[in-house]
Design a protein around this motif. Structure first.
Motif: not given
Length: 284
Positions: A1-12
């Motif tokens: 989850m953290k990696e997703l947010m770091m890559r695509y933004g907090y709200d993806l």
């Protein structure tokens, strides 16, 4: 989850743009990710998410993670490294610094900011906000302005901004006509009906003179006849246009959670989703 947010933004939001999705809904408390869009767009998103999962797995390969309940980030569930922990003042829940900054920068537009731990609705206190503001280089004055705007939007029955554009003076609402002279722009405002002060006339007389009731009826007829999916917020009367997504809508002005089907409003998103499921059979 953290990696997703770091890559695509907090709200993806970056994931939405890259894949051509309609929207992505991230329930940070329950860690549920809902992806909505055309089948091809959804498939692309799934593949991108799978790549992140695999890459994260490779990074973690060979690392021995010690179980812990006190040093786990409430957002990403990752073990928090030494020197990178932030605990909220009110509830004491722990964040890693990346996640607390992500949440701060995203939720700043929908105050108040609340703890993301499941079942905890504790609000961030001023010390939390000033601490994270220093880390993210957000001027505190800007935060105070946003907090004030949010407060006024949620309490329109008690407070209003001066009617002059770009004037930030706030006055207290009264039940009957009363004169308020703005100390900044010197506008004379009636605190009962929020129009230019009408010396010698009651608010009701002014309302009748302007045929406000007829105007409201005409406006509602316009909304019913137009093709846009527009309704008034049941809490603050702000106009809302629903373009897509589920039938839980958040008012941009007062941030209340609204059932788009029957316009009942709720304090939390969970309450609204439960209402949609129980009363209307589905959130869509």
């Amino acid at each position: 989850m953290k990696e997703l947010m770091m890559r695509y933004g907090y709200d993806l939001n970056t994931l939405v743009d890259e894949c051509g999705l309609k929207y992505v809904e991230l329930d940070r408390q329950r860690h549920i990710l809902t992806v909505t869009g055309e089948q091809q767009a959804v498939q692309i998103a799934i593949e991108k998410i799978q790549i992140v999962i695999e890459e994260t797995g490779l990074k973690m390969k060979g690392k021995v993670m010690q179980p812990s309940t006190t040093r786990e980030c409430v957002v990403c569930f990752c073990e928090i490294e030494d020197g990178k922990m932030y605990r909220l003042e009110a509830c004491g829940h722990s964040y890693c610094k990346e996640c607390v900054q992500f949440q701060f920068q995203t939720d700043l537009n929908s105050l108040p900011v609340c703890c993301s731990s499941e079942g905890c609705e504790e609000k961030w206190v001023l010390k939390d906000i000033t601490n994270i503001a220093d880390i993210t280089n957000n001027p505190v004055d800007r935060l105070v302005e946003k907090a004030t705007s949010s407060f006024v939007a949620k309490n329109k029955k008690e407070y209003r901004y001066c009617t002059t554009p770009d004037c930030h003076i706030i006055y207290r609402v009264s039940e009957k006509e009363n004169l308020f002279t703005c100390p900044q722009c010197e506008s004379r405002i009636c605190t009962g009906c929020h129009k230019q002060y009408h010396d010698g006339l009651s608010c009701e007389q002014v309302k009748l003179a302007e045929t406000q009731e007829a105007d409201d009826k005409n406006f509602m007829l316009f909304l019913q006849g137009c093709k846009l999916n527009i309704k008034k917020c049941p809490n603050c009367s702000t106009l809302i246009e629903k373009i897509s997504g589920c039938n839980r809508v958040t008012c941009s002005a007062c941030t209340t959670n609204i059932c788009w089907v029957c316009l009942k409003h709720f304090p939390t998103a969970g309450d609204c989703y439960n209402h949609l499921s129980n009363e209307h059979g589905s959130v869509y």
